[in-house]
Structure formats: C-alpha cells, structure tokens
Design a protein around this motif. Structure first.
Motif, PDB file in Angstrom:
ATOM      1  N   ARG A  24       0.452  24.603 -12.484  1.00  0.00           N
ATOM      2  CA  ARG A  24      -0.603  24.996 -13.417  1.00  0.00           C
ATOM      3  C   ARG A  24      -1.641  23.884 -13.420  1.00  0.00           C
ATOM      4  O   ARG A  24      -1.358  22.760 -13.813  1.00  0.00           O
ATOM      5  N   THR A  25      -2.843  24.216 -12.976  1.00  0.00           N
ATOM      6  CA  THR A  25      -3.944  23.269 -12.986  1.00  0.00           C
ATOM      7  C   THR A  25      -4.958  23.714 -14.030  1.00  0.00           C
ATOM      8  O   THR A  25      -4.823  24.781 -14.628  1.00  0.00           O
TER       9      THR A  25
ATOM     10  N   ALA B 246      -4.003  25.743  -7.143  1.00  0.00           N
ATOM     11  CA  ALA B 246      -3.117  26.607  -7.910  1.00  0.00           C
ATOM     12  C   ALA B 246      -2.891  27.935  -7.203  1.00  0.00           C
ATOM     13  O   ALA B 246      -1.748  28.411  -7.088  1.00  0.00           O
ATOM     14  N   ARG B 247      -3.973  28.526  -6.703  1.00  0.00           N
ATOM     15  CA  ARG B 247      -3.828  29.825  -6.051  1.00  0.00           C
ATOM     16  C   ARG B 247      -2.994  29.724  -4.772  1.00  0.00           C
ATOM     17  O   ARG B 247      -2.183  30.606  -4.465  1.00  0.00           O
ATOM     18  N   ALA B 248      -3.166  28.632  -4.011  1.00  0.00           N
ATOM     19  CA  ALA B 248      -2.406  28.457  -2.769  1.00  0.00           C
ATOM     20  C   ALA B 248      -0.909  28.321  -3.039  1.00  0.00           C
ATOM     21  O   ALA B 248      -0.080  28.688  -2.198  1.00  0.00           O
ATOM     22  N   ALA B 249      -0.567  27.803  -4.224  1.00  0.00           N
ATOM     23  CA  ALA B 249       0.838  27.616  -4.580  1.00  0.00           C
ATOM     24  C   ALA B 249       1.387  28.784  -5.388  1.00  0.00           C
ATOM     25  O   ALA B 249       2.527  28.738  -5.855  1.00  0.00           O
TER      26      ALA B 249
ATOM     27  N   ILE C 118     -13.307  23.996  -8.060  1.00  0.00           N
ATOM     28  CA  ILE C 118     -12.844  24.732  -6.873  1.00  0.00           C
ATOM     29  C   ILE C 118     -11.536  24.149  -6.364  1.00  0.00           C
ATOM     30  O   ILE C 118     -10.599  24.880  -5.999  1.00  0.00           O
ATOM     31  N   LEU C 119     -11.436  22.808  -6.326  1.00  0.00           N
ATOM     32  CA  LEU C 119     -10.226  22.163  -5.825  1.00  0.00           C
ATOM     33  C   LEU C 119      -9.017  22.529  -6.680  1.00  0.00           C
ATOM     34  O   LEU C 119      -7.961  22.910  -6.155  1.00  0.00           O
ATOM     35  N   ALA C 120      -9.151  22.439  -8.001  1.00  0.00           N
ATOM     36  CA  ALA C 120      -8.036  22.772  -8.888  1.00  0.00           C
ATOM     37  C   ALA C 120      -7.671  24.248  -8.770  1.00  0.00           C
ATOM     38  O   ALA C 120      -6.489  24.616  -8.743  1.00  0.00           O
ATOM     39  N   HIS C 121      -8.682  25.109  -8.704  1.00  0.00           N
ATOM     40  CA  HIS C 121      -8.456  26.550  -8.571  1.00  0.00           C
ATOM     41  C   HIS C 121      -7.722  26.874  -7.274  1.00  0.00           C
ATOM     42  O   HIS C 121      -6.712  27.585  -7.266  1.00  0.00           O
ATOM     43  N   ASP C 122      -8.204  26.318  -6.172  1.00  0.00           N
ATOM     44  CA  ASP C 122      -7.620  26.643  -4.871  1.00  0.00           C
ATOM     45  C   ASP C 122      -6.210  26.086  -4.724  1.00  0.00           C
ATOM     46  O   ASP C 122      -5.338  26.705  -4.094  1.00  0.00           O
TER      47      ASP C 122
END
Length: 296
Positions: free
Chosen positions: A2-3, A28-31, A22-26
């Motif tokens: 959870r970011t 979390a979504r990648a994991a 974008i970094l935090a979003h990506d």
C-alpha cells in the motif's frame, strides 16, 4: 503493498509531484497492491479548496486512480491530540517559550569555532528552553498555547526501553530503505539523535500538530506499507521511525527517490508555475509526455 501520495493544497502540482505520484502508483499496481491519496492540509492559512480540486483533476489526467476515500489531515486533529497527550504523559514533551531570536542568539554564540549542526528541520535546536526535569505529567494538562518539543534524548531511551530486543549499541533504531541512493537498512543511534536531530517541534500553537507527527499517524491509519517520497525527506525519516516506536506503530519500508530539478540544478517548488502540470496540459502535452519528462 500500500503506497500513497500526500500533497499539500497550497499551490499547483509540478513535475516533481508527478514523478512521486506516478512512481508510488505504478509500484503499487505492479505488485497488485493499493495506491491511496491523502491531502495534507494542516496549514489552513495556506490551503485552498481550488488547489485541492486541481490536485484531483491533475492526477486523473495523468491516468492515476486511487483506492478508497481521500484522507484529509484537517479532519484528524483528534488523533493528533491523542498522540500528543500520550507523549506528554510520558514526560517526553515540553513547552518551548523561546522566540526565534532567542534560538538564533543561542546558535550564534561561540561554540569553540564550530558551526551549528544542521538537522532535518534546519539548525539543530540548542536546548535553549529545555527544562531540567520532565514537565509532562498525567495530572498536569498538556499546554496548547506554546510549541511543544520532543525531548529527543529521553525519547530515544524510552523507545529502546519499549523494545526489549533493542539496545543502543551504536546502531539504534532502524528502518529499511529501498531507494537507490540509500538502499539497505538505515540506523540511528541515540547520540546521533541528540547531535544531528535535536528536540524537534511536534506541536505548533498555530497548527496544533506538525508534519512529523501527522505523517506518522496518517501512514499508520491508512495502513501504508511502503512510503515513497522525495530524497529531501530522507533525513527526516529517523524522526518518523522514532515516533512510530514511541507510539507503537508499524514502521513502513521507505523509498526515497531523486528530486526533479530545473536546468540550473534547483529543486522544483510550488512557486515554479512554469513547471506546473496544468501549464503543460494547457500547452498540449499528454500524460505520456509528462512521464518522459520525469524519466518514467
């Protein structure tokens, strides 16, 4: 995983904000995890509804979506008050009645030719108004008309006593960092807390709280497992780890990323309207253009 992304509604989001969000979003979504949004609006004198609405609009335009409701710090003052009361009852806080001039004079006094140490909040507080004995007591109400400082030496010792397996053997309190510049376990001894951090302010009379206290409580309340933020906050993390320990909160994994800078090497700030996401949008840029500009 959870970011989160936690901007302040005090101006337009710029390229640096885009990079962090974008970094935090990506990540979390990648994991297969969650990306949460928090509005850090404790500075009510500067926070504006129009900037908050612009944050939502810019993030959606970037293609970012968040999970669950948005947390707003201005709605969490009771949680901050409760945490301050706990620290006060343990004798870890004291009211600071020193003026800025008092502190500046103390810092400028001759110190055997050495310059004042610089900590996460600027020059390390020289202890000008630190009492000789703890002022916090269960029978004495917490004062709300002055800044409250954390007695960092007493807090570090209390934290180590709270953790039976911990000992200040030179390593002290630790956290895990995954950012490239500081990757690996990072620790801070009690001596380093005293000399490199000092008695930081945890409650300001005009806010009722502080960034350090609120960010720790909010991350715990949102169940954040990975804190992704700019490298300028790396040094402040030792404060957050200490507060997490004192308040019995989990310590997330931290990821501090490089800052986005202009052509002269200066970090971007809210006053850099020329770098605002809204300006690029108005000029016809696409979300993918923004990703390329920030190296993502």
């Amino acid at each position: 995983m959870r970011t989160r992304f936690a901007p302040s509604p005090t101006g337009p989001l710029h390229l640096g904000h885009a990079y962090s969000a974008i970094l935090a979003h990506d990540m979390a979504r990648a994991a297969g995890g969650q990306f949460l949004l928090r509005i850090e609006d404790i500075d009510q004198a500067r926070a504006k509804p129009e900037w908050e609405h612009q944050i939502y609009d810019d993030l959606r335009w970037l293609g970012l979506s968040w999970d669950g409701p948005v947390m707003r710090q201005s709605e969490r003052m009771a949680a901050y008050d409760s945490a301050l009361d706990r620290l006060w009852r343990r004798g870890l806080l004291y009211p600071c009645t020193c003026s800025r001039r008092d502190i500046a004079d103390a810092l400028s006094a001759p110190q055997e030719g050495t310059s004042p140490a610089i900590g996460p909040d600027g020059p390390v507080y020289p202890g000008t108004c630190r009492p000789d004995a703890p002022t916090g007591h269960p029978a004495r109400p917490r004062p709300k008309t002055h800044h409250l400082r954390l007695d960092i030496a007493a807090a570090c010792l209390a934290s180590l006593n709270d953790s039976p397996g911990a000992a200040d053997n030179g390593s002290g309190l630790a956290f895990m960092e995954t950012g490239a510049a500081h990757a690996g376990p990072v620790s801070t001894s009690c001596h380093a807390y005293e000399t490199q951090v000092g008695d930081i302010v945890l409650s300001r009379r005009d806010f009722g709280t502080s960034y350090h206290l609120s960010v720790v409580l909010d991350d715990a309340a949102q169940g954040i497992t990975h804190v992704t933020r700019g490298d300028d906050l790396f040094d402040a993390t030792r404060i957050h780890v200490l507060l997490e320990s004192l308040l019995g909160l989990p310590t997330p994994i931290y990821h501090h990323h490089p800052l986005i800078r202009d052509e002269t090497g200066k970090r971007l700030a809210k006053r850099d309207d020329a770098r605002a996401i809204a300006r690029y949008r108005a000029d016809g840029a696409s979300p993918n253009d923004i990703r390329r500009m920030v190296g993502l």
